[in-house]
Structures are given as C-alpha cells and as structure tokens.
Scaffold this active site. Structure first.
Site, short mmCIF file in Angstrom:
data_model
loop_
_atom_site.label_atom_id
_atom_site.label_comp_id
_atom_site.label_asym_id
_atom_site.label_seq_id
_atom_site.Cartn_x
_atom_site.Cartn_y
_atom_site.Cartn_z
N GLU A 56 0.65 -1.53 -0.08
CA GLU A 56 0.17 -0.32 0.00
C GLU A 56 0.98 1.28 -0.09
O GLU A 56 0.31 2.55 -1.30
CB GLU A 56 -0.97 -0.19 1.35
CG GLU A 56 -1.93 -1.07 1.18
CD GLU A 56 -1.05 -2.25 2.03
OE1 GLU A 56 0.25 -2.20 1.85
OE2 GLU A 56 -2.26 -3.25 2.98
N LEU A 207 21.68 -28.65 0.09
CA LEU A 207 20.74 -28.04 0.20
C LEU A 207 20.41 -26.70 0.08
O LEU A 207 19.68 -25.60 0.41
CB LEU A 207 20.26 -29.12 2.03
CG LEU A 207 20.07 -30.21 1.86
CD1 LEU A 207 19.27 -30.34 3.63
CD2 LEU A 207 19.06 -30.32 1.11
#
Ligand SMILES: NC(=O)c1ccc[n+]([C@@H]2O[C@H](COP(=O)([O-])OP(=O)(O)OC[C@H]3O[C@@H](n4cnc5c(N)ncnc54)[C@H](OP(=O)(O)O)[C@@H]3O)[C@@H](O)[C@H]2O)c1
Length: 354
Positions: A56, A207
C-alpha cells in the site's frame, strides 16, 4: 490501464503480489493497485522483502495526491500495527482514499484490525473480491498463520516405477538437469529445506538454492534443517559448508516423539517460531513417510523420470499405510513436463489445508 474495474485491479494486485514470493517471509506477499475516482490506475505496489515498504505504501507513494477520493485494491487486509513499518490502515486514511477493497482478511493476530480502523475513519471497506485467487497466491503464509506451523511441501524425485535410488544406493541424476533447475527455483521460494540424516549420510547434499550451471548461490538461501535424532550429521558434511544457515535438529533440542525420534509437530512449531512459513521437505523416504503418516504434508511435488529401475529404494517408506483403504488420497492440481520428466503437483485430500 485507464478506467479499470475493481475486479480487474484485484487480478492485477494478485499478479503483483506474486513478485514477492520467496523474499517477504516471515511476512505475506501482498499486492496493491490504487485507482483514482475515475477508475484510472494511479499507483501500484507489492511487498518485496521483510522490513521493506508494504504494498500500500509503495502504491500510495506513486499516486501522491491522486489517491484522494480513490479506491485502494489490496490482496490482504491492510495491517493495523507498527512493526518495522507504520500501519498501512493509517497511511490509507491520511491519503484520503474513499474506498478500500480487500481480497482476504489478515489472520495474523498482531496485524489484524485494519478494516475496522478504515471503517472507523469513514472509509468504505469491501472484503472478499477475488478471494480465492489471492488465497492461493498466499497459501503458505495464510496456512502457517492460521494454524501456527509452516506449510510443508514434500518434494521427491522418482523413476516411473517409484524408485528414488538404485539397488546400489546411487540416486544422483534420477531426473534431468531441467528438473533439478526447477527444484532449485522451488528452494528459492521457501524459508527452510528439510532432510533426514539418512539422506545427509547417503548423499551429502548441499541443500542450497543455486544456479546449477555455474554453482552461483541465490541471494536468499533457505535455512537448511537436518532432522537428526541423535546428532549423527558429520562435522564435515556439506550442509556445514557455510553457504547458508544450517540447523541440525536433534531430539534433545526439539523433543522426542514416542519412537524416540525428533518430534515432528514440535519441530514445525520451532520452525514457525524461527519465522519459517513455507518449508520444503526433500526427504528422504523415511522422513517423508513419517511426515505423511502424521498428516503434516500440505502439498506434494513429485518429479517423475521416464526410467525404470525394478529394484532399489522406493520414494516413500512407512507412511502408516497397510491397506488400500488407508492410502493417502491426492488431488492432482498440475502436471507439467520439464525436459523429459513430469512434475506432478498434488494436494493431500482431507489433510493439509492447502
Ligand atoms: N529421490 C529423492 O527424491 C530422494 C530424496 C532424498 C533422499 N533420497 C534417498 O533416500 C535415501 C536415504 O533414505 P532414508 O530413509 O534413510 O533417509 P531420510 O528419510 O533422509 O532419513 C531418515 C532418518 O531421519 C531420522 N529421523 C529423525 N526424526 C525422524 C522422524 N520423526 N521420523 C523418521 N525419521 C526421522 C532417522 O534417523 P535418526 O533416528 O538417527 O534420527 C531416520 O533414519 C538415500 O539413498 C537418498 O539418496 C532420495
């Protein structure tokens, strides 16, 4: 875009929100479109990263005075609290917007109340426009906030006959490079990547989220979590290479379940506490089986390679199913061919929320 409808503006806001996927956690993804009183788009924004301006505020900064008397169209109820940034509800009131259209209410007990604040200031508030789309775009965050533990995606790779490793234990290169690139992109959208100690001992995976061609690490790395009841992860394992944060979650630290292994609900609660909203469970088969048996998987992403092994480890071990009536039912939501492989996305029925 001139003279657009609120419905079209919300569709655009949902698209904008998606640009923040993977970088806003522990915050949600949010998109906002500001329309002037004639329905002309005068501002657009999305929340790009935690601590950065909310959607916003970005849109209001673009619109300036043109927001006065206009409509703010936003995918999530504007926040009502001062965190790292001020309340968006107040910023909308101060900008003089006449109407705020919201897709989904904010389930976060800390931030909720924006709609009430706006109404109290005399602003017309509407809820529920394109709610389903906005909900889907924010599913991990919304699910995690509503129930207090992360949204868990189980990802696996298997041959067409459901094998995840060959009889000699080798499991590298089951799927194509294209599929593995896709997995790295998926890692880039989550806050944590989980693997059992069995996988770490067998494959020594990094990972990390990285460019497979040149090895460059993505800017934002998920937390690496090794689920390791008694702390068997070797000090020299690649997960300790310093490329990303790593947590070896032991039963001593997290708590033990009835079988003496890491208590999975407690593990997820701790991850939530650490700000993890979306987690990618990368196996192996035994840990995935335990997650599925406990009903802790929200989404399944399977990469299926056009190969047959006929022997070797299966993609899933001991998921608590002994008879067909107890099979974990899935609803397939997407099938995409990636190189020679198929990526199948599915949601467990009656289990996860997503
Ligand atoms: N194709 C694929 O997608 C894929 C992905 C990953 C792995 N793999 C293959 O899978 C193989 C390893 O399989 P795996 O089943 O041994 O590995 P795993 O599922 O990664 O690890 C299993 C271990 O996790 C630990 N654990 C801790 N808490 C647990 C809990 N609550 N429930 C279950 N386990 C828990 C247990 O060891 P402790 O009791 O010591 O803690 C258990 O033995 C390797 O060959 C690897 O290549 C394939």
């Amino acid at each position: 875009m001139a003279g657009v409808s609120v419905d079209d503006a919300m569709r655009r806001a949902v698209t904008l929100a998606a640009r923040g996927l993977g970088t806003t956690s522990p915050n949600p993804v949010v998109g906002c479109v500001l329309l002037d009183p004639d329905g002309t788009v005068v501002g657009e924004g999305f929340h790009a990263y935690a601590g950065g301006p909310h959607a916003e505020i970005v849109a209001l900064a673009q619109a300036g005075e043109r927001a006065r008397g206009g409509t703010a169209v936003v995918t999530l109820e504007p926040c009502d609290h001062t965190g790292r940034t001020g309340p968006c509800s107040l910023a909308l009131v101060q900008a003089g917007v006449a109407r705020v259209v919201i897709a989904v209410p904010d389930p976060n007990p800390v931030a909720t109340g924006g709609a009430a604040t706006l109404r109290a200031a005399g602003i017309q508030v509407e809820l529920g426009v394109r709610a389903q789309e906005a909900e889907t775009g924010n599913i991990a965050w919304l699910t995690a906030m509503r129930r207090g533990w992360p949204y868990v995606i189980w990802k696996f790779a298997a041959t067409l006959d459901g094998r995840s490793a060959a009889a000699d234990g080798t499991s590298m290169w089951i799927t194509s490079e294209a599929a593995r690139i896709d997995v790295h992109a998926l890692r880039g959208t989550v806050d944590a990547v989980l693997a059992g100690v069995g996988t770490v001992l067998a494959d020594d995976p990094r990972l990390t989220a990285r460019n497979l061609r040149d090895g460059t690490l993505a800017i934002r790395q998920p937390l690496r979590v090794v689920v390791d009841s008694s702390g068997r992860t070797p000090a020299g394992a690649r997960v300790h290479d310093g490329a990303a944060r790593t947590w070896v979650a032991t039963a001593a630290e997290v708590g033990a379940g009835p079988d003496g292994r890491v208590d999975l609900p407690a593990l997820l609660a701790e991850l939530h506490h650490r700000g993890v909203r979306a987690a990618l469970l990368e196996g192996g088969p035994r840990l995935a089986g335990a997650f599925l048996a406990a009903g802790l998987v929200d989404k399944v992403v399977g990469y299926v390679a056009p190969k047959l092994l006929g022997a070797g480890r299966t993609a899933l071990v001991d998921a608590g199913v002994t008879t067909i009536a107890d099979a974990i039912d899935l609803e397939i939501t997407d099938v995409t061919q990636i190189g020679p492989d198929l990526r199948i996305t599915a949601l467990p029925r009656n289990r996860g929320i997503g």
